[in-house]
Design an enzyme around this catalytic site. Structure first.
Site, PDB file in Angstrom:
ATOM      1  N   ASP A  46       0.817  -1.221  -0.040  1.00  0.00           N
ATOM      2  CA  ASP A  46       0.204   0.121   0.092  1.00  0.00           C
ATOM      3  C   ASP A  46       0.840   1.244   0.010  1.00  0.00           C
ATOM      4  O   ASP A  46       1.652   1.503   0.868  1.00  0.00           O
ATOM      5  CB  ASP A  46      -0.811   0.009   1.370  1.00  0.00           C
ATOM      6  CG  ASP A  46      -1.923   1.215   1.264  1.00  0.00           C
ATOM      7  OD1 ASP A  46      -2.771   1.216   0.246  1.00  0.00           O
ATOM      8  OD2 ASP A  46      -1.446   2.224   2.034  1.00  0.00           O
ATOM      9  N   TYR A  51       2.710   9.875   1.320  1.00  0.00           N
ATOM     10  CA  TYR A  51       3.751   9.473   2.114  1.00  0.00           C
ATOM     11  C   TYR A  51       5.237   9.752   1.617  1.00  0.00           C
ATOM     12  O   TYR A  51       6.143   9.676   2.445  1.00  0.00           O
ATOM     13  CB  TYR A  51       3.787   7.697   1.817  1.00  0.00           C
ATOM     14  CG  TYR A  51       2.228   7.213   2.598  1.00  0.00           C
ATOM     15  CD1 TYR A  51       1.263   8.119   3.070  1.00  0.00           C
ATOM     16  CD2 TYR A  51       2.006   6.016   2.280  1.00  0.00           C
ATOM     17  CE1 TYR A  51       0.009   7.702   3.313  1.00  0.00           C
ATOM     18  CE2 TYR A  51       0.760   5.438   2.325  1.00  0.00           C
ATOM     19  CZ  TYR A  51      -0.287   6.481   3.342  1.00  0.00           C
ATOM     20  OH  TYR A  51      -1.358   5.901   3.351  1.00  0.00           O
ATOM     21  N   LYS A  79      -2.396   6.138  -4.202  1.00  0.00           N
ATOM     22  CA  LYS A  79      -3.698   7.323  -3.869  1.00  0.00           C
ATOM     23  C   LYS A  79      -3.397   8.460  -4.468  1.00  0.00           C
ATOM     24  O   LYS A  79      -2.385   9.077  -4.502  1.00  0.00           O
ATOM     25  CB  LYS A  79      -3.708   7.251  -2.517  1.00  0.00           C
ATOM     26  CG  LYS A  79      -3.909   5.876  -1.809  1.00  0.00           C
ATOM     27  CD  LYS A  79      -4.270   6.017  -0.272  1.00  0.00           C
ATOM     28  CE  LYS A  79      -4.029   4.559   0.338  1.00  0.00           C
ATOM     29  NZ  LYS A  79      -2.575   4.601   1.004  1.00  0.00           N
ATOM     30  N   HIS A 112      -7.660   9.408  -2.319  1.00  0.00           N
ATOM     31  CA  HIS A 112      -7.046   9.282  -1.063  1.00  0.00           C
ATOM     32  C   HIS A 112      -8.114   9.769   0.158  1.00  0.00           C
ATOM     33  O   HIS A 112      -8.402   9.135   1.252  1.00  0.00           O
ATOM     34  CB  HIS A 112      -5.571  10.099  -0.643  1.00  0.00           C
ATOM     35  CG  HIS A 112      -5.012   9.520   0.424  1.00  0.00           C
ATOM     36  ND1 HIS A 112      -3.803   9.536   0.347  1.00  0.00           N
ATOM     37  CD2 HIS A 112      -5.265   9.076   1.659  1.00  0.00           C
ATOM     38  CE1 HIS A 112      -3.223   8.794   1.231  1.00  0.00           C
ATOM     39  NE2 HIS A 112      -3.996   8.480   2.065  1.00  0.00           N
TER      40      HIS A 112
HETATM   41  N1  LIG Z   1      -5.878   5.816   3.228  1.00  0.00           N
HETATM   42  C1  LIG Z   1      -5.460   6.472   4.352  1.00  0.00           C
HETATM   43  O1  LIG Z   1      -5.826   7.593   4.610  1.00  0.00           O
HETATM   44  C2  LIG Z   1      -4.515   5.734   5.042  1.00  0.00           C
HETATM   45  C3  LIG Z   1      -4.294   6.401   6.565  1.00  0.00           C
HETATM   46  C4  LIG Z   1      -3.396   5.853   7.393  1.00  0.00           C
HETATM   47  C5  LIG Z   1      -2.819   4.536   6.938  1.00  0.00           C
HETATM   48  N2  LIG Z   1      -2.967   3.960   5.891  1.00  0.00           N
HETATM   49  C6  LIG Z   1      -2.277   3.024   5.449  1.00  0.00           C
HETATM   50  O2  LIG Z   1      -2.309   1.884   6.314  1.00  0.00           O
HETATM   51  C7  LIG Z   1      -1.268   1.281   6.746  1.00  0.00           C
HETATM   52  C8  LIG Z   1      -1.139   0.867   7.968  1.00  0.00           C
HETATM   53  O3  LIG Z   1      -1.633   1.730   8.941  1.00  0.00           O
HETATM   54  P1  LIG Z   1      -0.736   2.601   9.995  1.00  0.00           P
HETATM   55  O4  LIG Z   1       0.503   2.640   9.509  1.00  0.00           O
HETATM   56  O5  LIG Z   1      -1.506   4.023  10.204  1.00  0.00           O
HETATM   57  O6  LIG Z   1      -1.070   1.822  11.412  1.00  0.00           O
HETATM   58  P2  LIG Z   1      -0.608   0.358  11.933  1.00  0.00           P
HETATM   59  O7  LIG Z   1      -0.175  -0.662  10.793  1.00  0.00           O
HETATM   60  O8  LIG Z   1      -2.001   0.049  12.658  1.00  0.00           O
HETATM   61  O9  LIG Z   1       0.490   0.700  13.061  1.00  0.00           O
HETATM   62  C9  LIG Z   1       1.869   0.946  12.339  1.00  0.00           C
HETATM   63  C10 LIG Z   1       2.594   1.022  13.970  1.00  0.00           C
HETATM   64  O10 LIG Z   1       2.739  -0.204  14.684  1.00  0.00           O
HETATM   65  C11 LIG Z   1       4.116  -0.589  14.919  1.00  0.00           C
HETATM   66  N3  LIG Z   1       4.061  -2.050  14.660  1.00  0.00           N
HETATM   67  C12 LIG Z   1       3.908  -2.741  13.577  1.00  0.00           C
HETATM   68  N4  LIG Z   1       3.949  -4.094  13.660  1.00  0.00           N
HETATM   69  C13 LIG Z   1       3.851  -4.322  15.155  1.00  0.00           C
HETATM   70  C14 LIG Z   1       4.085  -5.469  16.104  1.00  0.00           C
HETATM   71  N5  LIG Z   1       4.026  -6.693  15.457  1.00  0.00           N
HETATM   72  N6  LIG Z   1       3.754  -5.206  17.469  1.00  0.00           N
HETATM   73  C15 LIG Z   1       3.981  -3.780  17.706  1.00  0.00           C
HETATM   74  N7  LIG Z   1       3.834  -2.861  17.149  1.00  0.00           N
HETATM   75  C16 LIG Z   1       3.907  -2.863  15.544  1.00  0.00           C
HETATM   76  C17 LIG Z   1       4.757   0.047  13.643  1.00  0.00           C
HETATM   77  O11 LIG Z   1       6.192   0.150  14.073  1.00  0.00           O
HETATM   78  P3  LIG Z   1       7.422  -0.302  13.464  1.00  0.00           P
HETATM   79  O12 LIG Z   1       7.160   0.156  11.918  1.00  0.00           O
HETATM   80  O13 LIG Z   1       8.457   0.229  14.134  1.00  0.00           O
HETATM   81  O14 LIG Z   1       7.075  -1.897  13.601  1.00  0.00           O
HETATM   82  C18 LIG Z   1       3.832   1.563  13.757  1.00  0.00           C
HETATM   83  O15 LIG Z   1       4.370   2.426  14.811  1.00  0.00           O
HETATM   84  C19 LIG Z   1      -0.172   2.687   6.490  1.00  0.00           C
HETATM   85  O16 LIG Z   1       1.248   2.514   6.634  1.00  0.00           O
HETATM   86  C20 LIG Z   1      -0.830   3.133   5.263  1.00  0.00           C
HETATM   87  O17 LIG Z   1      -0.039   2.360   4.174  1.00  0.00           O
HETATM   88  C21 LIG Z   1      -3.773   4.638   4.895  1.00  0.00           C
END
Ligand SMILES: NC(=O)c1ccc[n+]([C@@H]2O[C@H](COP(=O)([O-])OP(=O)(O)OC[C@H]3O[C@@H](n4cnc5c(N)ncnc54)[C@H](OP(=O)(O)O)[C@@H]3O)[C@@H](O)[C@H]2O)c1
Length: 328
Positions: A46, A51, A79, A112
């Protein structure tokens, strides 16, 4: 044990249920993360222009395509950012994304956010408020969607969709054009389950991808992965706390895109586990009196749209929000 479910989108394309998120992956981290992910079985990445790291994702893809995987075996989503909603800017921004990623086509291209920023400004806040500067003379969602509809014919995208769209937004664009998005990517975790939107999307064959499945804690509250209820289930199943949350996200057939830049987490997040109905219900109950949204749409659009679930952290900003989403 991983079972790696694949989902079929409305255009017939297969989508691996667990993908890798790339938001907030720092410079030099994301290239490594994407390479590790692909080498360890991920087939769904994704991305997004905002980003500002797509060139690094592209560098990783260059290392693994075609040596490790064929291009057609990896599902790449990106996006359209809010400052390119004017119809004449839509394909131009897609071209920029393709150039950054070093690809000829995307598998899925999403609008997005349901809001338009002034062209040329990636991200501008009003001087004294948290709110973003909105392009009040910008195009409606329908006008932008009509430009998106033209993209699959160019061969540059296989499918089009939306992100952060409410039921009203999706109805608005679909009823005006007759074209339903293949997917809606939304914030979805136990504290923001969005069941009504999920049900609506299922009815209309709009696939839901759940982002922030671990409750990416950008506002500094207790992390979902640290909840004792999550740990208790993880201990019983012999898996990680994150795997429990990812399994919760996948339970209803959504795809889930956890982000990590750490090798052990990238690998373990991908190992799907299955939750029993009882465990699913325990995790769902965490959000019963504890509603929380980490990505804050009220900074873009007024919460007078009743489909936005607004949480206590939003109230002050909600009062200040002035923008109405122009759907048609
Ligand atoms: N469409 C949109 O508007 C939108 C908005 C937000 C996000 N997104 C997409 O969704 C993806 C995921 O969402 P997100 O990045 O917001 O949050 P997430 O995946 O829920 O959480 C990421 C956080 O959790 C940590 N983490 C990852 N694996 C872990 C584990 N096994 N145990 C404990 N902590 C862990 C990561 O740190 P480390 O990297 O240090 O492991 C990071 O700090 C984004 O990267 C993006 O691609 C889209």
């Amino acid at each position: 044990m991983s079972f790696q479910k694949t989902i079929t989108l409305s255009n017939g394309a297969p989508l691996a249920q667990i993908g890798l998120g790339t938001w907030l992956s720092k410079e030099k981290e994301v290239e490594n993360a994407v390479e590790i992910a692909i080498r360890n079985g991920y087939r769904h990445i994704d991305c997004a222009l905002i980003y500002q790291n797509q060139h690094e994702v592209g560098a990783a893809l260059k290392k693994v395509i075609p040596d490790v995987v064929k291009r057609e075996e990896v599902f790449i989503t990106s996006k359209l950012w809010n400052h390119s909603h004017h119809p004449e800017d839509v394909e131009k921004e897609l071209d920029q994304t393709l150039a950054e990623l070093g690809l000829d086509y995307l598998d899925l291209y999403l609008v997005h956010w349901p809001v338009s920023f002034p062209p040329g400004q990636l991200f501008t806040r009003h001087a004294e408020k948290q709110e973003m500067v909105i392009d009040d003379n910008g195009p409606s969602l329908v006008e932008t969607w009509k430009a998106m509809i033209k993209l699959p014919k160019t061969g540059k995208v296989k499918a089009i969709g939306v992100s952060n769209f409410s039921i009203a937004h999706i109805k608005g664009i679909a009823e005006a054009t007759g074209v339903w998005p293949a997917a809606n990517q939304i914030e979805r975790h136990p504290l923001n389950p969005q069941f009504e939107l999920l049900e609506f999307c299922k009815e209309h064959n709009v696939h839901i991808t759940s982002y922030s499945p671990l409750g990416n804690n950008i506002i500094g509250v207790k992390k979902l992965v640290d909840y004792p209820e999550v740990k208790a289930i993880a201990d019983r199943l012999g898996c990680t706390n994150a795997q429990v949350l990812i399994a919760w996200g996948a339970y209803d057939g959504c795809s889930v895109i956890p982000k990590s830049v750490q090798e052990d987490r990238i690998k373990s997040n991908f190992q799907q586990v299955k939750l029993s109905k009882e465990d699913y219900d325990i995790i769902t109950a965490l959000g019963k009196d504890n509603h929380l949204r980490f990505n804050l749409p009220f900074r873009y659009c007024t919460a007078s749209d009743p489909k936005w679930d607004v949480n206590i952290f939003d109230e002050e900003d909600e009062k200040n929000a002035t923008h109405q989403v122009k759907i048609v």
